[in-house]
Design an enzyme around this catalytic site. Structure first.
Site, PDB file in Angstrom:
ATOM      1  N   ARG A 255      17.218  12.208  -8.082  1.00 47.62           N
ATOM      2  CA  ARG A 255      16.329  13.371  -8.175  1.00 47.62           C
ATOM      3  C   ARG A 255      17.052  14.481  -8.931  1.00 47.62           C
ATOM      4  O   ARG A 255      18.296  14.543  -8.897  1.00 47.62           O
ATOM      5  CB  ARG A 255      16.013  13.821  -6.735  1.00 47.62           C
ATOM      6  CG  ARG A 255      14.984  14.900  -6.611  1.00 47.62           C
ATOM      7  CD  ARG A 255      14.749  15.247  -5.146  1.00 47.62           C
ATOM      8  NE  ARG A 255      13.618  16.149  -5.014  1.00 47.62           N
ATOM      9  CZ  ARG A 255      13.278  16.779  -3.886  1.00 47.62           C
ATOM     10  NH1 ARG A 255      13.994  16.589  -2.781  1.00 47.62           N
ATOM     11  NH2 ARG A 255      12.237  17.576  -3.841  1.00 47.62           N
TER      12      ARG A 255
ATOM     13  N   SER B 253      16.999  21.370  -1.475  1.00 48.96           N
ATOM     14  CA  SER B 253      16.570  20.581  -0.314  1.00 48.96           C
ATOM     15  C   SER B 253      17.720  20.418   0.686  1.00 48.96           C
ATOM     16  O   SER B 253      17.551  20.592   1.900  1.00 48.96           O
ATOM     17  CB  SER B 253      16.080  19.208  -0.802  1.00 48.96           C
ATOM     18  OG  SER B 253      15.620  18.438   0.273  1.00 48.96           O
TER      19      SER B 253
ATOM     20  N   THR C 296      13.606   9.150   2.825  1.00 53.48           N
ATOM     21  CA  THR C 296      12.547   8.943   3.816  1.00 53.48           C
ATOM     22  C   THR C 296      11.326   8.300   3.151  1.00 53.48           C
ATOM     23  O   THR C 296      10.718   7.363   3.686  1.00 53.48           O
ATOM     24  CB  THR C 296      12.144  10.306   4.426  1.00 53.48           C
ATOM     25  OG1 THR C 296      13.328  11.045   4.732  1.00 53.48           O
ATOM     26  CG2 THR C 296      11.302  10.141   5.662  1.00 53.48           C
ATOM     27  N   TRP C 297      10.997   8.801   1.991  1.00 57.58           N
ATOM     28  CA  TRP C 297       9.851   8.280   1.225  1.00 57.58           C
ATOM     29  C   TRP C 297      10.112   6.826   0.804  1.00 57.58           C
ATOM     30  O   TRP C 297       9.249   5.953   0.973  1.00 57.58           O
ATOM     31  CB  TRP C 297       9.670   9.172  -0.005  1.00 57.58           C
ATOM     32  CG  TRP C 297       8.441   8.942  -0.809  1.00 57.58           C
ATOM     33  CD1 TRP C 297       7.290   8.305  -0.417  1.00 57.58           C
ATOM     34  CD2 TRP C 297       8.221   9.354  -2.160  1.00 57.58           C
ATOM     35  NE1 TRP C 297       6.375   8.308  -1.437  1.00 57.58           N
ATOM     36  CE2 TRP C 297       6.926   8.957  -2.512  1.00 57.58           C
ATOM     37  CE3 TRP C 297       8.994  10.044  -3.097  1.00 57.58           C
ATOM     38  CZ2 TRP C 297       6.397   9.213  -3.785  1.00 57.58           C
ATOM     39  CZ3 TRP C 297       8.464  10.305  -4.347  1.00 57.58           C
ATOM     40  CH2 TRP C 297       7.181   9.891  -4.689  1.00 57.58           C
TER      41      TRP C 297
ATOM     42  N   HIS D  19      23.788   5.951   1.824  1.00 59.85           N
ATOM     43  CA  HIS D  19      24.043   7.057   0.898  1.00 59.85           C
ATOM     44  C   HIS D  19      25.371   6.816   0.166  1.00 59.85           C
ATOM     45  O   HIS D  19      25.805   7.663  -0.616  1.00 59.85           O
ATOM     46  CB  HIS D  19      24.179   8.382   1.657  1.00 59.85           C
ATOM     47  CG  HIS D  19      22.884   8.929   2.200  1.00 59.85           C
ATOM     48  ND1 HIS D  19      21.700   8.886   1.514  1.00 59.85           N
ATOM     49  CD2 HIS D  19      22.620   9.574   3.375  1.00 59.85           C
ATOM     50  CE1 HIS D  19      20.759   9.482   2.241  1.00 59.85           C
ATOM     51  NE2 HIS D  19      21.289   9.883   3.368  1.00 59.85           N
TER      52      HIS D  19
ATOM     53  N   TYR E  23      12.751  10.512  -8.569  1.00 63.87           N
ATOM     54  CA  TYR E  23      11.774  11.139  -7.673  1.00 63.87           C
ATOM     55  C   TYR E  23      10.626  11.772  -8.461  1.00 63.87           C
ATOM     56  O   TYR E  23       9.454  11.564  -8.144  1.00 63.87           O
ATOM     57  CB  TYR E  23      12.513  12.188  -6.842  1.00 63.87           C
ATOM     58  CG  TYR E  23      11.694  12.939  -5.813  1.00 63.87           C
ATOM     59  CD1 TYR E  23      11.666  12.522  -4.486  1.00 63.87           C
ATOM     60  CD2 TYR E  23      10.996  14.092  -6.153  1.00 63.87           C
ATOM     61  CE1 TYR E  23      10.938  13.236  -3.533  1.00 63.87           C
ATOM     62  CE2 TYR E  23      10.265  14.805  -5.209  1.00 63.87           C
ATOM     63  CZ  TYR E  23      10.240  14.373  -3.900  1.00 63.87           C
ATOM     64  OH  TYR E  23       9.521  15.078  -2.956  1.00 63.87           O
TER      65      TYR E  23
ATOM     66  N   ARG F  95       9.848  18.817   4.101  1.00 63.98           N
ATOM     67  CA  ARG F  95       9.852  20.270   3.873  1.00 63.98           C
ATOM     68  C   ARG F  95       8.679  20.614   2.966  1.00 63.98           C
ATOM     69  O   ARG F  95       7.585  20.872   3.442  1.00 63.98           O
ATOM     70  CB  ARG F  95      11.206  20.711   3.292  1.00 63.98           C
ATOM     71  CG  ARG F  95      11.428  22.217   3.316  1.00 63.98           C
ATOM     72  CD  ARG F  95      12.795  22.568   2.736  1.00 63.98           C
ATOM     73  NE  ARG F  95      12.937  22.148   1.361  1.00 63.98           N
ATOM     74  CZ  ARG F  95      12.668  22.907   0.301  1.00 63.98           C
ATOM     75  NH1 ARG F  95      12.260  24.147   0.469  1.00 63.98           N
ATOM     76  NH2 ARG F  95      12.814  22.448  -0.935  1.00 63.98           N
TER      77      ARG F  95
ATOM     78  N   GLY G 273       8.273  18.745  -0.293  1.00 64.62           N
ATOM     79  CA  GLY G 273       7.933  17.547  -1.075  1.00 64.62           C
ATOM     80  C   GLY G 273       7.422  17.906  -2.464  1.00 64.62           C
ATOM     81  O   GLY G 273       6.516  17.268  -2.981  1.00 64.62           O
TER      82      GLY G 273
ATOM     83  N   GLY H 179      14.909  11.667  -1.471  1.00 67.32           N
ATOM     84  CA  GLY H 179      13.670  10.967  -1.153  1.00 67.32           C
ATOM     85  C   GLY H 179      13.884   9.688  -0.357  1.00 67.32           C
ATOM     86  O   GLY H 179      13.055   8.762  -0.405  1.00 67.32           O
TER      87      GLY H 179
HETATM   88  P1  A3P Z   1      12.242  18.918  -0.085  1.00 66.84           P
HETATM   89  O1  A3P Z   1      13.265  19.499   0.809  1.00 66.84           O
HETATM   90  O2  A3P Z   1      12.424  19.331  -1.512  1.00 66.84           O
HETATM   91  O3  A3P Z   1      10.853  19.148   0.380  1.00 66.84           O
HETATM   92  P2  A3P Z   1      15.596  12.599   2.121  1.00 66.84           P
HETATM   93  O4  A3P Z   1      14.495  11.777   2.662  1.00 66.84           O
HETATM   94  O5  A3P Z   1      16.493  11.866   1.180  1.00 66.84           O
HETATM   95  O6  A3P Z   1      16.308  13.324   3.206  1.00 66.84           O
HETATM   96  O7  A3P Z   1      14.929  13.702   1.190  1.00 66.84           O
HETATM   97  C1  A3P Z   1      14.145  14.722   1.741  1.00 66.84           C
HETATM   98  C2  A3P Z   1      13.278  15.301   0.653  1.00 66.84           C
HETATM   99  O8  A3P Z   1      12.215  14.376   0.373  1.00 66.84           O
HETATM  100  C3  A3P Z   1      12.630  16.579   1.099  1.00 66.84           C
HETATM  101  O9  A3P Z   1      12.429  17.337  -0.091  1.00 66.84           O
HETATM  102  C4  A3P Z   1      11.331  16.064   1.676  1.00 66.84           C
HETATM  103  O10 A3P Z   1      10.335  17.046   1.802  1.00 66.84           O
HETATM  104  C5  A3P Z   1      10.971  15.010   0.654  1.00 66.84           C
HETATM  105  N1  A3P Z   1      10.028  14.004   1.169  1.00 66.84           N
HETATM  106  C6  A3P Z   1       9.965  13.491   2.414  1.00 66.84           C
HETATM  107  N2  A3P Z   1       8.972  12.600   2.510  1.00 66.84           N
HETATM  108  C7  A3P Z   1       8.396  12.540   1.290  1.00 66.84           C
HETATM  109  C8  A3P Z   1       7.300  11.802   0.760  1.00 66.84           C
HETATM  110  N3  A3P Z   1       6.600  10.959   1.514  1.00 66.84           N
HETATM  111  N4  A3P Z   1       6.969  11.989  -0.530  1.00 66.84           N
HETATM  112  C9  A3P Z   1       7.668  12.859  -1.297  1.00 66.84           C
HETATM  113  N5  A3P Z   1       8.720  13.591  -0.861  1.00 66.84           N
HETATM  114  C10 A3P Z   1       9.075  13.439   0.422  1.00 66.84           C
END
Ligand code: A3P
Length: 320
Positions: free
Chosen positions: A152, A160, A69-70, A130, A216, A286, A288, A67
């Protein structure tokens, strides 16, 4: 001359890095107890040797696919909300990918990381990494820098990661069963995941003022509560008036998966953030969802990873 000097320093760090590699498996090397691609080792070593932390730095730390990016979107939005209201039509998140709003310490790989760019950032800095706690430069702890750690459920992380890695390119495509074996042995970027989690969990239990430890799944279940906690930790607590005006909900909405995924900068085009590996901006969004592992792992795989993680975390107090 400066460039030549810099290049020769880089070469010696790379050679030294190679001598620190304890084990090699597939395309992975074990560097100081952490599995990395060899080009990541060079970048991590540069950070270890040259990065200068500041006491008021805050690090957003994640194992990949937890998460990041979030968290970047939320931390940026919370700390910049007096300049950019979450509802404003020119909010930076509407035109810039969340990954680009908070710089990584060790990325992009495969080149001399522009650590000088991090130097230019005004304090207090928000920086992402990371890197597990064992690889972070000692100055981060010595200066009492603060850490937001987001983890997570490892089964969702694996699924993921597998989807993301398969989008990187043909060289990185691995059948799921093989990738699962490696992940279960701890071999994945910045793995083992349980060591990554435990390192920051121990730091959190020892110095709870300096570490905000987030999960997460909990954030997905109660985003408002967690965004308030994040704001408080980032020294930007929401006022009562903001709460009554719904500002927290505005932040949650702007940074939500559905909203971010729908923004053109996140749904189209590609960018090279990793270093030599351009990827679709949409790769970071993807499903989420919590529990998507159930759509991909067999019962046997699920039990195997549960058992490993349970055993590795036993006695720590950390559970998923
Ligand atoms: P999934 O592949 O399970 O959908 P990172 O940002 O560490 O690369 O993690 C990516 C994961 O966070 C992906 O999970 C992505 O879809 C999910 N993600 C991205 N933006 C998000 C958001 N705003 N809220 C919740 N999950 C999010």
């Amino acid at each position: 001359m400066a460039a030549a000097q810099s290049e020769s320093n880089h070469t010696s760090i790379v050679e030294e890095g190679e001598s620190h590699v304890a084990e090699v498996r597939g395309g992975w090397v074990l560097y100081q107890g952490c599995w990395l691609r060899s080009h990541n080792v060079q970048s991590v070593m540069l950070v270890q040797e040259r990065f200068k932390a500041r006491p008021d730095d805050t690090f957003l730390v994640t194992f990949p696919k937890c998460g990041t990016t979030w968290l970047k979107a939320l931390a940026f939005t919370v700390t910049n909300r007096f300049r950019h209201a979450a509802t404003s039509e020119d909010h930076p998140l509407l035109t810039q990918h969340p990954q680009d709003l908070v710089s990584f310490l060790e990325m992009p790989y495969r080149q001399l990381h522009p650590l000088a760019d991090l130097e230019k950032l005004a304090s207090p800095r928000l920086l992402a990494t990371h890197m597990p706690i064992t690889l972070l430069p000692p100055c981060v702890s010595n200066l009492g820098c603060r850490v937001v750690y987001l983890c997570r459920n490892p089964k969702d992380v694996f699924v993921s990661l597998w989807h993301f890695t398969n989008k990187v390119g043909a060289d990185y495509t691995t059948p799921m069963d093989q990738a699962f074996e490696l992940f279960s042995d701890g071999v994945s970027p910045y793995g083992p995941i349980w060591e990554h989690n435990l390192g920051f969990w121990k730091k959190y239990t020892a110095e709870s003022d300096n570490v905000l430890f987030l999960k997460y799944d909990d954030m997905m279940a109660e985003p408002v509560k967690h965004v308030k906690m994040l704001a408080k930790f980032l020294c930007a607590p929401f006022t009562e008036q903001e709460v009554s005006y719904g500002v927290v909900e505005d932040v949650v909405h702007l940074c939500s998966f559905d909203k971010l995924k729908s923004i053109p900068i996140n749904s189209s085009g590609e960018t090279d953030r990793i270093g030599g590996l351009p990827m679709a901006n949409s790769s970071y969004f993807r499903t989420g969802k919590v529990g998507d592992w159930a759509n991909h792992l067999t019962e046997e795989m699920s039990k195997k990873l549960d058992d490993i993680v349970e055993e590795k975390l036993r006695g720590s107090g950390l559970t998923f």
